[in-house]
Design an enzyme around this catalytic site. Sequence first.
Site, short mmCIF file in Angstrom:
data_model
loop_
_atom_site.label_atom_id
_atom_site.label_comp_id
_atom_site.label_asym_id
_atom_site.label_seq_id
_atom_site.Cartn_x
_atom_site.Cartn_y
_atom_site.Cartn_z
N THR A 48 0.82 -1.22 0.00
CA THR A 48 0.00 0.00 0.00
C THR A 48 0.84 1.26 0.00
OG1 THR A 48 -1.95 -1.00 1.03
CG2 THR A 48 -1.60 1.34 1.42
N HIS B 229 13.28 48.97 14.57
CA HIS B 229 12.48 49.05 15.80
C HIS B 229 11.32 50.03 15.63
CE1 HIS B 229 15.54 46.71 17.95
NE2 HIS B 229 16.42 47.46 17.31
N SER C 234 -15.26 47.53 5.01
CA SER C 234 -15.75 47.25 6.35
C SER C 234 -17.27 47.29 6.35
CB SER C 234 -15.20 48.29 7.34
OG SER C 234 -15.91 48.25 8.57
N LYS D 171 -13.02 52.47 5.02
CA LYS D 171 -11.94 51.48 5.14
C LYS D 171 -11.55 50.88 3.79
CE LYS D 171 -10.23 50.16 8.38
NZ LYS D 171 -10.67 49.15 9.34
N ASN E 225 -8.99 47.92 3.60
CA ASN E 225 -8.08 47.03 4.31
C ASN E 225 -7.15 46.28 3.36
OD1 ASN E 225 -9.29 47.67 6.82
ND2 ASN E 225 -10.91 46.18 6.42
#
Length: 449
Positions: free
Chosen positions: A106, A153, A276, A282, A284
């Site tokens: 198999t 950062h 939205s 909006k 997105n």
Amino acid sequence: MTSAFDSQLFKNVFGTPDMRKIFGDTGYLERVVATETALARAQAQVGLIPVDAAAAITDRADASQIDLERLRISTENVGYPILDIVEQISAQVGEMGGFVHWGATTQDIMDTATVLQIKDGIDLISYQLDQVRDVLRRQAAEHAETVTAGRTHLQHALPVTFGYRCAVWLSALDRHAERLQQVRQRALKVQFGGAAGTLASLGDRGLDVRQALASELGLGEPEITWHVARDGFVEVVGLLAMIGGSLGKAAYDVTMMASSEFAEVAEPFVEGRGASSTMPQKRNPVSSEIMLAAAKLLRDRHSSMLDAMLQDFERATGPWHVEWVALPEAFLLAGSALSQAFVAFDGLVVDADRMRKNLDATGGLIVAERVMMELAEHVGRQESHHIVYAASQRAIEEGKRLAEVLVDEPRVSEVFDAQEVDQLTDPASYLGTARTMIDRVVTPSADHS
């Protein structure tokens, strides 16, 4: 809906029709039958079964005629689909059906069928990856001089260009394209070993059959049976996870740059896309969000594949089943991520003016390093650092541009005049070797490929 992968609502968010065709039930059964018929031809070549039997098996075995409901019931009972598939195609073949699956087990058939899926899946992933690379190559070239803030950062660090950022994304995908070519040699190998891997049921013809089977299917021939050494499959899924991770990094950058505060890029506009239900304004970054989700899910599939490597002796008691879930889903996720990446990057709206405005938001502080290095040639590195550090703090506290403060600093003005200070604090003139590196990625030479 039982999962996003088979949901009518979400299946093309977390997969593509082309990839689903390869890894769906029909695609799998076609490759199982292709393996069984290739095995019959290989065994006829070495004289193990009659040539007429191989011809009959090849001509009459038909994946489209397999009774899926019967197969489902049998698979739930047996634990594997191959037993009933062999019975069904043997019946299709008729009197020569007894030569189907000769000397095989198999896992030989299932693993080899999976390798055939992986082969076609890699071809599709490579095609999609090339599409995305072409788009990023164009974006990198078009925006090689589009100056933007380099951020570390999440703070302004030094100026870069948007083309440089795209070229960094592209460079990772270029390496993945190379890895895809390399993994074919290691992972696309036929699996045929019989009950415990030794091919004992075929006597001294086992290796001849395996070689002929590999040739029939266009796969590599392994040195030794690999059915409990799963590194090839794990490497493939690991590579898909890396592709997802690289796309996720780019998507992360895009989602940040698309935020209202940055507003430096936007995904291509399509009516209603990213809308939205409650906030009409909006837009997105939907494609980037899907790429990020795919990257996280691909990591989990790779983790599952690593877990499935832990197999006992010459036949595993369970880990193999993990692959049945993780491997197809990994290909679906990677295909989805690449599809979304092409949409996002091909029509990406880049606002160079907003990039420049954001770059100037810190009043020239982003090139404080340059002023420090230039001044250091006259007063020394440490003293220069103290001078520019104090000037930077004063600029922040008084809300002035760095250039304004510097020209009022006697230790600076006695070295540089106002025009020179303006030049030193122009971000566009402090890009280092960014353009050279972009060119190396966009049009790699033999020395820098």
